[in-house]
Design a protein around this motif. Structure first.
Motif, mmCIF file in Angstrom:
data_model
loop_
_atom_site.group_PDB
_atom_site.id
_atom_site.type_symbol
_atom_site.label_atom_id
_atom_site.label_comp_id
_atom_site.label_asym_id
_atom_site.label_seq_id
_atom_site.Cartn_x
_atom_site.Cartn_y
_atom_site.Cartn_z
ATOM 1 N N THR A 222 0.837 -1.205 0.000
ATOM 2 C CA THR A 222 0.000 0.000 0.000
ATOM 3 C C THR A 222 0.867 1.248 0.000
ATOM 4 O OG1 THR A 222 -1.733 -1.153 1.227
ATOM 5 C CG2 THR A 222 -1.828 1.244 1.219
ATOM 6 N N ALA A 223 1.936 1.238 0.800
ATOM 7 C CA ALA A 223 2.851 2.380 0.856
ATOM 8 C C ALA A 223 3.546 2.595 -0.484
ATOM 9 C CB ALA A 223 3.880 2.181 1.967
ATOM 10 N N LEU A 282 -6.826 5.777 6.589
ATOM 11 C CA LEU A 282 -6.017 5.419 5.422
ATOM 12 C C LEU A 282 -6.864 5.422 4.155
ATOM 13 C CD1 LEU A 282 -3.363 4.445 4.197
ATOM 14 C CD2 LEU A 282 -4.001 2.110 4.832
ATOM 15 N N TYR A 283 -8.054 4.818 4.215
ATOM 16 C CA TYR A 283 -8.932 4.805 3.036
ATOM 17 C C TYR A 283 -9.278 6.230 2.598
ATOM 18 C CZ TYR A 283 -9.856 -0.056 4.573
ATOM 19 O OH TYR A 283 -9.743 -1.362 4.974
ATOM 20 N N GLY A 284 -9.660 7.050 3.573
ATOM 21 C CA GLY A 284 -10.050 8.421 3.241
ATOM 22 C C GLY A 284 -8.907 9.211 2.646
ATOM 23 N N ALA A 285 -7.686 9.025 3.183
ATOM 24 C CA ALA A 285 -6.530 9.765 2.685
ATOM 25 C C ALA A 285 -6.195 9.350 1.247
ATOM 26 C CB ALA A 285 -5.331 9.543 3.599
ATOM 27 N N LEU A 286 -6.179 8.045 0.978
ATOM 28 C CA LEU A 286 -5.847 7.583 -0.370
ATOM 29 C C LEU A 286 -6.921 7.969 -1.385
ATOM 30 C CD1 LEU A 286 -4.403 4.040 0.456
ATOM 31 C CD2 LEU A 286 -3.142 5.983 -0.488
ATOM 32 N N ALA A 376 -2.782 9.842 -9.634
ATOM 33 C CA ALA A 376 -4.137 9.465 -9.211
ATOM 34 C C ALA A 376 -4.358 7.971 -9.403
ATOM 35 C CB ALA A 376 -5.171 10.265 -9.998
ATOM 36 N N GLY A 377 -3.878 7.432 -10.531
ATOM 37 C CA GLY A 377 -4.018 6.002 -10.778
ATOM 38 C C GLY A 377 -3.258 5.170 -9.755
ATOM 39 N N LEU A 378 -2.048 5.607 -9.395
ATOM 40 C CA LEU A 378 -1.257 4.893 -8.395
ATOM 41 C C LEU A 378 -1.936 4.945 -7.022
ATOM 42 C CD1 LEU A 378 2.294 6.133 -9.443
ATOM 43 C CD2 LEU A 378 1.454 3.777 -9.584
ATOM 44 N N ALA A 379 -2.531 6.095 -6.693
ATOM 45 C CA ALA A 379 -3.243 6.210 -5.414
ATOM 46 C C ALA A 379 -4.437 5.254 -5.362
ATOM 47 C CB ALA A 379 -3.703 7.652 -5.200
ATOM 48 N N GLY A 382 -3.158 1.834 -4.635
ATOM 49 C CA GLY A 382 -2.869 1.744 -3.207
ATOM 50 C C GLY A 382 -4.126 1.577 -2.380
ATOM 51 N N LEU A 383 -5.190 2.294 -2.748
ATOM 52 C CA LEU A 383 -6.462 2.198 -2.031
ATOM 53 C C LEU A 383 -7.055 0.797 -2.166
ATOM 54 C CD1 LEU A 383 -8.846 3.416 -0.495
ATOM 55 C CD2 LEU A 383 -9.730 4.278 -2.683
ATOM 56 N N VAL A 384 -6.995 0.225 -3.361
ATOM 57 C CA VAL A 384 -7.527 -1.127 -3.572
ATOM 58 C C VAL A 384 -6.780 -2.132 -2.692
ATOM 59 C CG1 VAL A 384 -7.737 -3.011 -5.245
ATOM 60 C CG2 VAL A 384 -8.379 -0.672 -5.897
#
Length: 423
Positions: A222-223, A282-286, A376-379, A382-384
């Motif tokens: 995720t990081a 974490l979900y909200g930030a990503l 944005a795509g990378l974020a 990470g969220l997934v």
């Protein structure tokens, strides 16, 4: 707030300054050493390589070293690396100095996070870790712009000499303010607690096993992907504001400082939010990071809107660090040091990977704003990964609860049968 957290923050300030200031000094270094700017850019990568290698290696070496002594030793290595950089006679020795300065970075934050969490009462650990990280964010407001200006006026070597002094001051603060903390007792008998070779080997095995936990690995992934979204944009932010926004080169320092302001706000918010609900934070930030990076693709054309968006990107981007650090430490709680340090290797892989992905998009002819969409795509990736980790963790917790209930019900039923036989 324990004063020991202030000592950790001072050290983090020095580390953050030396990590990012090279980006602003690349032209000066290139001119002085007679190399191209792209070649000088390898000095940024050299530091990141040092972090990636040093974080797990030094954390593993120091598993049985008392925490305060380990922190001082790591800052000593950091100080030597910066002094070597300041005195480097040529490009090759400067490259080696940058690797040396980067080696203790991840291990320091890994050990420091464990120490910070132990200095405060239950329920405030994330706030303590976020306080340490404030030094890193303040470095982007004060240290990096100030170090860049100093290097431009007095030469880039002066900047690294000042960072060397900060390293020495941090060592003194750590020695004076961080209390002695006994190493955590593990299960397995008195032998593990000893300083003998067998105890060290057992401790290393325990740390490595904790690092191999599925939740820890998902946290590190995720990081890597989530924070890469930040660096896909940040690495080319200076070019974006001059080429697309149309701002003067002199304003780049202000924009970078605004990014640092956002990082600081994100760190301040992340502490209490993570103490309350780490995964939702974490979900909200990503998710917010992905949205605001897409928004920057449009706001970058208007100077005031671009600067406001930069602050928000810094805030939501850095808000991911504290919950990730705390989740990794929680899942490796019986041996957290190596996992916490490796988290910073993951962040530096994100640094290198994000910069590469953003640069690839620009080289492909997608335009100066394309790194925002790549980020944005990378974020989102990470969220997934973070959501998958949360679902698996919830399922594992439910399974454990079911087994506990089944055992309780079985013992209750056996007790009822025994009681019935007596009557």
């Amino acid at each position: 707030m324990p004063l020991a957290l202030l000592a950790l923050a001072v050290a983090a300030f020095g580390i953050g300054t030396t990590e990012f200031v090279m980006m602003g000094l690349l032209p000066n270094v290139a001119d002085d050493l007679g190399v191209s700017v792209p070649a000088a850019g390898h000095l940024v990568s050299a530091y990141a390589i040092g972090v990636v290698i040093g974080a797990p290696l030094l954390a593993a070496v120091g598993v049985r070293v008392p925490r305060r002594r380990m922190l001082i030793a790591l800052m000593g290595l950091f100080t030597i690396g910066n002094l070597a950089s300041a005195l480097a006679p040529g490009y090759g020795t400067l490259l080696a100095g940058r690797v040396l300065a980067g080696l203790p970075h991840g291990a320091f934050f890994g050990v420091g996070a464990v120490v910070a969490a132990r200095l405060v009462r239950e329920g405030r650990q994330a706030r303590a870790v976020a306080t340490m990280f404030l030094g890193l964010t303040v470095a982007n407001i004060v240290g990096v712009p100030g170090g860049t200006a100093l290097g431009q006026q007095l030469g880039w070597r002066a900047t690294f000499l000042v960072v060397t002094v900060i390293g020495l001051a941090a060592m003194g603060a750590l020695a004076a303010l961080v209390p002695y903390l006994p190493l955590e007792r593990r299960g397995g008998g008195a032998g593990d607690a000893g300083a003998g070779g067998g105890g060290v080997v057992r401790e290393l095995r325990r740390e490595v096993r904790a690092l191999g936990d599925r939740q820890v690995l998902l946290g590190l992934l995720t990081a890597v992907f989530g924070f890469a979204g930040v660096f896909a944009l940040y690495s080319y932010l200076a070019s974006m504001v001059t080429e697309v926004t149309g701002m003067a080169e002199s304003s780049v320092t202000v924009v970078l400082a605004l990014f640092g302001v956002g990082m600081t706000l994100g760190a301040l918010a992340a502490g209490p939010l993570t103490d309350r609900a780490p995964r939702p934070t974490l979900y909200g930030a990503l998710g917010s990071l992905a949205l605001v990076l897409v928004a920057f693709r449009f706001t970058v054309h208007v100077p005031w809107a671009a600067m406001a968006t930069v602050v928000v990107i810094g805030a939501v981007g850095f808000m991911t660090t504290t919950p990730l650090q705390m989740l990794v430490m929680e899942k490796a709680r019986h041996a957290p040091t190596l996992a916490a340090a490796s988290n910073h290797s993951a962040f530096n892989l994100a640094n290198a990977g994000g910069a590469w992905a953003g640069g690839t998009a620009i080289a492909a002819g997608w335009g100066w704003t394309s790194p925002a969409l790549v980020g944005a795509g990378l974020a989102v990736v990470g969220l997934v990964i973070a959501v998958v980790a949360g679902v698996l963790d919830r399922g594992a917790s439910s399974g454990r609860r079911s087994r506990v209930v089944a055992r309780w019900a079985g013992s209750r039923e056996a007790g009822d049968r025994d009681g019935a036989g007596v009557h």
